[in-house]
Design an enzyme around this catalytic site. Structure first.
Site, PDB file in Angstrom:
ATOM      1  N   LYS A 111      14.112   7.408   3.902  1.00 47.54           N
ATOM      2  CA  LYS A 111      13.969   8.662   3.428  1.00 47.54           C
ATOM      3  C   LYS A 111      14.964   9.441   3.607  1.00 47.54           C
ATOM      4  CE  LYS A 111       8.787   8.462   3.836  1.00 47.54           C
ATOM      5  NZ  LYS A 111       7.701   8.962   4.159  1.00 47.54           N
ATOM      6  N   LYS A 192       7.552  -1.239  -3.063  1.00 49.67           N
ATOM      7  CA  LYS A 192       6.153  -0.871  -2.883  1.00 49.67           C
ATOM      8  C   LYS A 192       5.492   0.114  -3.644  1.00 49.67           C
ATOM      9  CE  LYS A 192       5.942   2.328   0.983  1.00 49.67           C
ATOM     10  NZ  LYS A 192       5.404   3.051   2.142  1.00 49.67           N
ATOM     11  N   LYS A 195       2.910   7.053  -3.128  1.00 53.26           N
ATOM     12  CA  LYS A 195       2.388   8.073  -3.675  1.00 53.26           C
ATOM     13  C   LYS A 195       3.478   9.156  -3.808  1.00 53.26           C
ATOM     14  CE  LYS A 195       1.086   8.899   1.280  1.00 53.26           C
ATOM     15  NZ  LYS A 195       0.130   8.523   2.083  1.00 53.26           N
TER      16      LYS A 195
HETATM   17  P1  TYM Z   1       1.450   6.506   5.133  1.00 53.98           P
HETATM   18  O1  TYM Z   1       0.673   7.572   5.123  1.00 53.98           O
HETATM   19  O2  TYM Z   1       2.872   6.220   4.344  1.00 53.98           O
HETATM   20  O3  TYM Z   1       0.478   5.358   4.505  1.00 53.98           O
HETATM   21  C1  TYM Z   1      -0.913   5.132   5.060  1.00 53.98           C
HETATM   22  C2  TYM Z   1      -1.253   3.793   5.257  1.00 53.98           C
HETATM   23  O4  TYM Z   1      -1.118   2.914   3.888  1.00 53.98           O
HETATM   24  C3  TYM Z   1      -0.287   1.827   3.971  1.00 53.98           C
HETATM   25  N1  TYM Z   1       0.481   1.661   2.971  1.00 53.98           N
HETATM   26  C4  TYM Z   1       0.499   0.642   2.189  1.00 53.98           C
HETATM   27  N2  TYM Z   1      -0.366  -0.587   2.430  1.00 53.98           N
HETATM   28  C5  TYM Z   1      -0.164  -1.551   1.361  1.00 53.98           C
HETATM   29  N3  TYM Z   1       0.830  -1.450   0.344  1.00 53.98           N
HETATM   30  C6  TYM Z   1       1.504  -0.310   0.039  1.00 53.98           C
HETATM   31  N4  TYM Z   1       1.844  -0.106  -1.140  1.00 53.98           N
HETATM   32  C7  TYM Z   1       1.171   0.772   0.909  1.00 53.98           C
HETATM   33  N5  TYM Z   1       1.537   2.290   1.111  1.00 53.98           N
HETATM   34  C8  TYM Z   1       1.240   2.597   2.240  1.00 53.98           C
HETATM   35  C9  TYM Z   1       0.617   1.948   5.161  1.00 53.98           C
HETATM   36  O5  TYM Z   1       1.271   0.908   5.880  1.00 53.98           O
HETATM   37  C10 TYM Z   1      -0.255   2.792   6.157  1.00 53.98           C
HETATM   38  O6  TYM Z   1      -0.957   2.020   6.984  1.00 53.98           O
HETATM   39  N6  TYM Z   1       3.446   6.726   9.333  1.00 53.98           N
HETATM   40  C11 TYM Z   1       2.303   6.388   8.560  1.00 53.98           C
HETATM   41  C12 TYM Z   1       1.249   7.258   9.121  1.00 53.98           C
HETATM   42  C13 TYM Z   1       0.757   7.445  10.895  1.00 53.98           C
HETATM   43  C14 TYM Z   1       0.161   6.346  11.216  1.00 53.98           C
HETATM   44  C15 TYM Z   1       0.186   6.980  12.959  1.00 53.98           C
HETATM   45  C16 TYM Z   1      -0.377   5.221  11.163  1.00 53.98           C
HETATM   46  C17 TYM Z   1       1.131   8.252  11.635  1.00 53.98           C
HETATM   47  N7  TYM Z   1       0.721   8.225  12.778  1.00 53.98           N
HETATM   48  C18 TYM Z   1      -0.483   6.210  13.795  1.00 53.98           C
HETATM   49  C19 TYM Z   1      -0.835   4.276  12.197  1.00 53.98           C
HETATM   50  C20 TYM Z   1      -1.217   5.025  13.358  1.00 53.98           C
HETATM   51  C21 TYM Z   1       2.443   6.372   7.457  1.00 53.98           C
HETATM   52  O7  TYM Z   1       3.635   6.959   7.012  1.00 53.98           O
HETATM   53  O8  TYM Z   1       1.475   6.167   6.639  1.00 53.98           O
END
Ligand code: TYM
Length: 328
Positions: A111, A192, A195
């Site tokens: 990022k 991957k 969004k």
């Molecule tokens: P975020 O918002 O990017 O994504 C949310 C969840 O979706 C999963 N994900 C995917 N899984 C499979 N294939 C993909 N292409 C894909 N894109 C996204 C992510 O792995 C995630 O589980 N840091 C986290 C948010 C967060 C969080 C937390 C998660 C903040 N605090 C505490 C767990 C526990 C994030 O950026 O997810």
């Protein structure tokens, strides 16, 4: 009952990757665990957000949680910013971490790549995420593959706090699906599905109209050859589509492979589009009902109150052990 915590950023349209990698497991785990699912708005602002868009997306993600099947009677659903203990423990976790370990985070490297000035929030992002998890003493954290490294850091920080201050923080385990932990872009199976990709044809948004879904799938790139075989290293593109199929149709990839033996990509992709539409249409109908019902804010209020009860107890325990004078 064991505890589960997870969160999703309200920083754009949620995709099929978020659904398969994370949300499907949220729904499954709520049956057997005490669950906390949040919209991580404080994480979203690590990159600049337009205020009206942040507000809209935050409400949209909350409604999508419910539409996907999270039941507020079983799980606590809330906005991260409604539980201010997250930010406070986030600061404490920042003080417990080292520059070197944060510099090694691949999400930070990705990022911040190419940016002239890197927002400091992006750098300390994983310490807030560790706080999110540790404040509930979560046993399990359902996430996609890309969050594994953040989970490892969270485990290290829990152990460090326990050693240094004699706290009793639960060291959490990731809960990652076997297939579908990394759903790839429809236009490039080396990236991957995300969004934040500027090309909307690269992802399926959970709120895409059926005809948009059909078009995106028909145009998805496929490997050379015509055999529908699951082999992520040799056939990454068709394997990605097969994983999507399996998750949308509630099948194993081996069953998908068997069902399409001897058939080409064309027939497979046509059916895949229908499986995705069938999986998302009811979710979309529920989503629109929830947004019109006016019930969302009450659900979030209840979820935040439930979460705060647990979060404030853990924060008090940590601060006490660290030597803070607690208010008496
Ligand atoms: P975020 O918002 O990017 O994504 C949310 C969840 O979706 C999963 N994900 C995917 N899984 C499979 N294939 C993909 N292409 C894909 N894109 C996204 C992510 O792995 C995630 O589980 N840091 C986290 C948010 C967060 C969080 C937390 C998660 C903040 N605090 C505490 C767990 C526990 C994030 O950026 O997810």
């Amino acid at each position: 009952m064991k505890r589960v915590l997870s969160g999703i950023q309200p920083s754009g349209q949620l995709t099929l990757g978020n659904y398969i990698g994370a949300m499907q497991n949220f729904v499954k785990l709520q049956e057997t665990h005490q669950c906390f699912f949040m919209i991580v708005d404080l994480h979203a602002i690590t990159l600049p957000q337009e205020p009206a868009a942040l507000r809209e997306q935050s409400e949209a993600v909350a409604a999508l949680f419910l539409a996907a099947g999270i039941d507020p009677a079983q799980a606590s659903v809330f906005m991260q910013s409604h539980v201010p203990e997250h930010a406070e423990l986030g600061w404490i976790m920042t003080t417990a971490s080292y520059m070197g370990e944060l510099e090694r985070m691949t999400q930070y490297k990705d990022k911040s790549a190419g940016k002239e000035s890197i927002p400091a929030g992006l750098f300390v992002y994983p310490t807030l995420m560790a706080a999110d998890i540790l404040i509930y003493n979560a046993d399990l954290v359902p996430v996609g593959d890309d969050q594994k490294q953040h989970l490892e850091l969270t485990r290290d920080l829990a152990q460090r706090m326990n050693q240094r201050y004699d706290t009793e923080l639960q060291v959490p385990d990731p809960y990652i699906p076997q297939t579908g932990a990394r759903i790839m872009s429809l236009d490039d199976a080396s990236k991957k599905m995300s969004k934040s990709n500027p090309n909307p044809a690269s992802y399926i948004a959970l709120l895409d109209e059926p005809d948009v879904i059909r078009k995106k799938i028909s145009r998805a790139t496929t490997d050379s050859g015509r055999e529908v075989r699951y082999d992520p290293s040799e056939k990454p593109e068709i394997s990605n589509l097969m994983a999507i199929y399996a998750h949308c149709a509630n099948m194993q990839v081996s069953d998908v492979e068997r069902a399409y033996e001897g058939q080409g990509y064309g027939a497979f992709k046509k059916d895949l589009a229908e499986r995705v539409v069938e999986a998302l249409e009811p979710l979309q109908a529920r989503y629109h009902d929830i947004r019109q019902s006016g019930e969302l804010h009450g659900i979030l209020r209840k979820g935040a109150a439930e979460a705060r009860e647990v979060a404030s107890t853990t924060l008090r325990h940590i601060k006490d052990k660290m030597g803070f004078v607690l208010p008496q």
